[in-house]
Design a protein around this motif. Sequence first.
Motif, PDB file in Angstrom:
ATOM      1  N   GLY A 266      49.437  43.992  28.673  1.00  0.00           N
ATOM      2  CA  GLY A 266      48.879  45.161  29.359  1.00  0.00           C
ATOM      3  C   GLY A 266      49.904  46.277  29.486  1.00  0.00           C
ATOM      4  O   GLY A 266      49.579  47.459  29.287  1.00  0.00           O
ATOM      5  N   GLN A 269      50.507  47.832  26.093  1.00  0.00           N
ATOM      6  CA  GLN A 269      49.375  48.698  25.744  1.00  0.00           C
ATOM      7  C   GLN A 269      49.494  50.049  26.464  1.00  0.00           C
ATOM      8  O   GLN A 269      49.252  51.100  25.876  1.00  0.00           O
ATOM      9  N   GLY A 282      43.949  54.163  32.127  1.00  0.00           N
ATOM     10  CA  GLY A 282      43.098  52.959  32.038  1.00  0.00           C
ATOM     11  C   GLY A 282      43.948  51.695  31.983  1.00  0.00           C
ATOM     12  O   GLY A 282      43.793  50.793  32.824  1.00  0.00           O
ATOM     13  N   PRO A 283      44.893  51.615  31.023  1.00  0.00           N
ATOM     14  CA  PRO A 283      45.775  50.442  30.997  1.00  0.00           C
ATOM     15  C   PRO A 283      46.594  50.284  32.284  1.00  0.00           C
ATOM     16  O   PRO A 283      46.861  49.153  32.704  1.00  0.00           O
ATOM     17  N   TRP A 285      45.676  51.060  35.373  1.00  0.00           N
ATOM     18  CA  TRP A 285      44.790  50.435  36.364  1.00  0.00           C
ATOM     19  C   TRP A 285      44.637  48.949  36.071  1.00  0.00           C
ATOM     20  O   TRP A 285      44.623  48.123  36.971  1.00  0.00           O
ATOM     21  N   TRP A 286      44.498  48.639  34.771  1.00  0.00           N
ATOM     22  CA  TRP A 286      44.343  47.230  34.382  1.00  0.00           C
ATOM     23  C   TRP A 286      45.574  46.434  34.798  1.00  0.00           C
ATOM     24  O   TRP A 286      45.456  45.340  35.365  1.00  0.00           O
ATOM     25  N   VAL A 287      46.748  46.988  34.530  1.00  0.00           N
ATOM     26  CA  VAL A 287      47.992  46.284  34.890  1.00  0.00           C
ATOM     27  C   VAL A 287      48.055  46.086  36.405  1.00  0.00           C
ATOM     28  O   VAL A 287      48.392  44.995  36.882  1.00  0.00           O
ATOM     29  N   TYR A 288      47.705  47.121  37.162  1.00  0.00           N
ATOM     30  CA  TYR A 288      47.752  47.018  38.625  1.00  0.00           C
ATOM     31  C   TYR A 288      46.831  45.902  39.128  1.00  0.00           C
ATOM     32  O   TYR A 288      47.237  45.041  39.909  1.00  0.00           O
ATOM     33  N   LYS A 289      45.595  45.920  38.641  1.00  0.00           N
ATOM     34  CA  LYS A 289      44.617  44.931  39.125  1.00  0.00           C
ATOM     35  C   LYS A 289      44.922  43.535  38.587  1.00  0.00           C
ATOM     36  O   LYS A 289      44.848  42.547  39.306  1.00  0.00           O
ATOM     37  N   TYR A 290      45.276  43.471  37.315  1.00  0.00           N
ATOM     38  CA  TYR A 290      45.551  42.155  36.739  1.00  0.00           C
ATOM     39  C   TYR A 290      46.780  41.512  37.375  1.00  0.00           C
ATOM     40  O   TYR A 290      46.826  40.292  37.553  1.00  0.00           O
TER      41      TYR A 290
END
Lengths: 310, 95
Positions: A266, A269, A282-283, A285-290
């Motif tokens: 992530g 990316q 987008g990536p 946010w993904w890193v934060y949530k994941y």
Amino acid sequence: MTGVPLEPATATRPTLDRPAPSLSRDLIALTKPRIISLLLVTTAAPMYAAGSPSLALVALVMLGGYLMAGGANAVNMYLDRDIDDVMARTRLRPIPSGRMTPQQVLAFGVACALAATWMLARYVNVLTAALALAGFYFYVFIYTRWLKRSSPQNIVIGGAAGAFPPLVGWAAVTGSLDIVAITLFLIVFYWTPPHFWALALLKQVDYSRAGVPMAPLIWGERETMHQMLWYTLILLVLTALPWWVGAFGLVYLISAIVLGLLLLGGIVQMLRAARAGTPWTGPAWWVYKYSLLYLALLFVAMAVDRALGA
Amino acid sequence: MLDRLFWLAVVVCVIAQFFIIRAVLLPEPPPPAGSPAETGRAAGRLRSPSRPLEIAWAVLPAVGLVLLFAWAWELRHPALPTPMLPTTSSAQVPA
């Protein structure tokens, strides 16, 4: 204090439909329950990794941990009341919205910490109480009071406060600390920068308005992303160390590798998107949530590994 | 095999930690025009942090890592106890 006049908080105050405020709801909000839920996972899982605790012990440590972390969060809101009023995501907290006075919030936070210290020392052990209290002091004085507004390393060093729960859980069961407990501390320590810098990248306007020198504002976006990569690499190595010393088996190791590679992917990316000049939010946010899910699953994998190996 | 993995892990950490410390040694880049960083600096809300402290904060976790790795290595490779030399009591000393 920023010392700079800032635009009134009411200018862009969100007006979403929310449940009517009440004292009990505000008191719960002061403890930041969503953040604490992850702290409780990183407290409970090490307890099961360290031994076979009774349900009563787990419940006591969870309650004590919640009160201590909740108290620290409330005192944090008292100390940060000036900047909470200028950041969009914190404007609805009890103090900036005028529903509670700063003195009430401070008293609530201190009372929670005192109750937690007494409960853990009386019914668990003194080491557990001392470690939980150390986490409280670290969060309030080292992170909030000292580093948060003076250094881009605020999240790095201040992140140690969030790394105390595994020590608390381990000490509650064993009455001591060993290399596995210290490794769990360092795992949370090295996890914190990639997690919070993902949020800092997304909330730069807020942090700039509040005068909080988060890494992206001082080092720039690209360097912050590189730093996230370096911290994650060390995190991956650290997560394998408990297996290397023989504390956990293959179930844990495979989980740690898969979960860690996903986090690393992530971040790569996000970095690639930034380098290519394409949107990277987008990536991010993904890193934060994941990363939240990552830490929870990693600690659950420890407990599962021990349960299967027992 | 396990020892090789250990040293590989050490090398990865040394490289990563080098880049972490390097970031605080390099001069701060000028913020892009119109960015939140530039706005914050122009308004005087964001100030450059103390360089010596930044270096100390970056080095401190690296020291912790070194200690942890040394501890882990010692656990897997405990030092062999040194053999006790036979003691000679006064009764055994020839007259």
